[in-house]
Design a protein around this motif. Structure first.
Motif, PDB file in Angstrom:
ATOM      1  N   ASP A   8       0.834  -1.203   0.000  1.00 54.03           N
ATOM      2  CA  ASP A   8       0.000   0.000   0.000  1.00 54.03           C
ATOM      3  C   ASP A   8       0.870   1.254   0.000  1.00 54.03           C
ATOM      4  O   ASP A   8       2.020   1.223   0.451  1.00 54.03           O
TER       5      ASP A   8
ATOM      6  N   THR B 135     -10.465   2.813   5.841  1.00 50.48           N
ATOM      7  CA  THR B 135      -9.407   2.175   5.064  1.00 50.48           C
ATOM      8  C   THR B 135      -8.612   1.165   5.885  1.00 50.48           C
ATOM      9  O   THR B 135      -7.772   0.448   5.342  1.00 50.48           O
TER      10      THR B 135
ATOM     11  N   PRO C  67     -11.059  -9.370   3.746  1.00 53.21           N
ATOM     12  CA  PRO C  67     -10.206  -8.309   3.209  1.00 53.21           C
ATOM     13  C   PRO C  67     -10.777  -6.923   3.508  1.00 53.21           C
ATOM     14  O   PRO C  67     -11.967  -6.779   3.815  1.00 53.21           O
TER      15      PRO C  67
ATOM     16  N   TYR D  67     -11.369  -1.219   1.238  1.00 53.96           N
ATOM     17  CA  TYR D  67     -10.473  -0.497   0.323  1.00 53.96           C
ATOM     18  C   TYR D  67      -9.344  -1.446  -0.086  1.00 53.96           C
ATOM     19  O   TYR D  67      -8.250  -1.422   0.457  1.00 53.96           O
ATOM     20  N   SER D  68      -9.630  -2.307  -1.052  1.00 50.88           N
ATOM     21  CA  SER D  68      -8.642  -3.236  -1.579  1.00 50.88           C
ATOM     22  C   SER D  68      -8.888  -3.402  -3.074  1.00 50.88           C
ATOM     23  O   SER D  68      -9.904  -2.954  -3.606  1.00 50.88           O
TER      24      SER D  68
ATOM     25  N   ARG E 158     -13.371  -3.017  -8.840  1.00 47.71           N
ATOM     26  CA  ARG E 158     -12.459  -3.066  -7.705  1.00 47.71           C
ATOM     27  C   ARG E 158     -13.199  -2.651  -6.435  1.00 47.71           C
ATOM     28  O   ARG E 158     -13.992  -1.695  -6.447  1.00 47.71           O
TER      29      ARG E 158
ATOM     30  N   TYR F 213     -12.113  -1.099  -3.864  1.00 45.22           N
ATOM     31  CA  TYR F 213     -11.830   0.273  -3.420  1.00 45.22           C
ATOM     32  C   TYR F 213     -12.638   1.297  -4.199  1.00 45.22           C
ATOM     33  O   TYR F 213     -13.008   2.351  -3.673  1.00 45.22           O
TER      34      TYR F 213
ATOM     35  N   TYR G  53      -3.750  -9.669   4.523  1.00 45.06           N
ATOM     36  CA  TYR G  53      -3.833  -8.210   4.619  1.00 45.06           C
ATOM     37  C   TYR G  53      -3.486  -7.803   6.046  1.00 45.06           C
ATOM     38  O   TYR G  53      -4.211  -8.147   6.993  1.00 45.06           O
TER      39      TYR G  53
ATOM     40  N   ARG H 207      -3.625  -4.829   7.192  1.00 41.73           N
ATOM     41  CA  ARG H 207      -4.664  -3.890   7.639  1.00 41.73           C
ATOM     42  C   ARG H 207      -5.830  -4.641   8.282  1.00 41.73           C
ATOM     43  O   ARG H 207      -6.360  -4.231   9.321  1.00 41.73           O
ATOM     44  N   SER H 208      -6.235  -5.738   7.654  1.00 44.29           N
ATOM     45  CA  SER H 208      -7.311  -6.545   8.237  1.00 44.29           C
ATOM     46  C   SER H 208      -6.862  -7.182   9.548  1.00 44.29           C
ATOM     47  O   SER H 208      -7.645  -7.292  10.501  1.00 44.29           O
TER      48      SER H 208
END
Length: 311
Positions: free
Chosen positions: A37, A77, A113, A116-117, A125, A127, A204, A206-207
């Motif tokens: 990212d 996000t 996920p 925002y991916s 997409r 995102y 991910y 972030r996840s």
């Protein structure tokens, strides 16, 4: 057919780095082995010319990260791009409680996920849908987490350490001297957990930050991320993106952790022609001729079958 290990800077996309590499190396044939990212930094492996055929095999490699997880604030996000849309109190946590929570994530599991991916849903997409204000139900996907180690819980991301050094096993530790990392601007002063992670492909972070926050009884977002290893390549081997034009690159034969078959000219020709020559060993092999890649091939104990060949 070299492989280049870059240290992706903050605020560049992985595509930005590929575009820069194409200009610096004077070729259109550049691919990478796993997206980072814009707000993440660290190892981005680039395959150039013929080594682009390795990407499909290297994408499945495990990866290591230093993750800053800010507790008490959630964002759409799931990272420091923000904005903060949810806050919650953070319970008093001992180091033992934090590590026990991390340990529950180890092994195979399922992960939802981020909204925002780049995952495609119905031809769009995720995102893009999120930015249009749509909520997309993303199915959980299988992931595997190999190691998660809490390196400390700090009053804020601003107070968390930025300087680290790897040990002999490639696990990065807080240090007085070593690599100093740049993080994105903080969204506020929130208690921040520093975690070293070794994860399987498709994870991910972030996840993971979101899920760790929930496991600790609060909300969370990823306030900083450094990838320290991707497959066989670590940050110690990385060059700055601006130095790619003068970099020598690394041997593509070292990119895959596979047993090697030093082929005869006859065997190499058979594989390049798509034949299935006799071979009594089973498994996946890297086949070479005079130190050059010939093929990645699978053996079933009777014959070799080409997965990917090089001319």
């Amino acid at each position: 057919m070299p492989v280049y290990v870059t240290d992706k800077p903050l605020n560049l996309t992985s595509h930005d780095v590929v575009a820069h590499a194409r200009r610096a190396l004077h070729t259109r044939r550049v691919g990478h082995t796993g997206t980072l990212d814009p707000l993440a930094t660290g190892v981005l492996v680039l395959c150039v010319e013929g080594s682009t055929k390795l990407v499909q095999f290297m994408e499945a490699d495990s990866k290591d990260y230093l993750a800053y997880i800010s507790l008490g604030a959630g964002t759409p996000t799931l990272d420091a791009e923000g904005p903060v849309e949810e806050t919650a109190s953070v319970p008093a946590l001992s180091g033992k409680e934090v590590q026990e929570a991390l340990d529950r994530f180890l092994g195979p599991g399922m992960q939802v996920p981020p909204q925002y991916s780049a995952i495609q849903v119905n031809g769009q997409r995720a995102y893009a849908a999120a930015r249009a204000g749509e909520h997309t139900e993303l199915p959980a996907r299988p992931v595997e987490l190999h190691e998660l180690t809490a390196l400390g819980l700090y009053g804020s991301v601003q107070e968390a350490p930025r300087t680290f050094t790897p040990d002999a096993g490639g696990r990065w530790q807080v240090a007085e001297t070593g690599h100093t990392f740049t993080l994105p601007p903080a969204l506020g002063e929130f208690p921040t957990l520093l975690v070293w992670a070794r994860v399987g492909s498709g994870t991910y972070i972030r996840s993971l930050a979101r899920d760790i926050g929930a496991a600790l009884g609060t909300v969370a977002h990823l306030s900083g991320l450094v990838r320290t290893r991707a497959g066989r390549f670590g940050l110690e081997q990385a060059v700055n993106v601006d130095d790619l034009g003068g970099a020598a690159g690394l041997d593509d034969l070292k990119a895959l952790a596979l047993p090697t078959i030093a082929a005869s000219p006859e065997l190499a020709l058979q594989l390049r022609q798509g034949q299935r020559p006799e071979w009594t060993a089973a498994g996946r092999f890297l086949v070479t001729l005079n130190g050059e890649l010939v093929a990645v091939a699978d053996g079933d104990g009777q014959a070799l079958k080409v997965v990917r060949a090089w001319a």
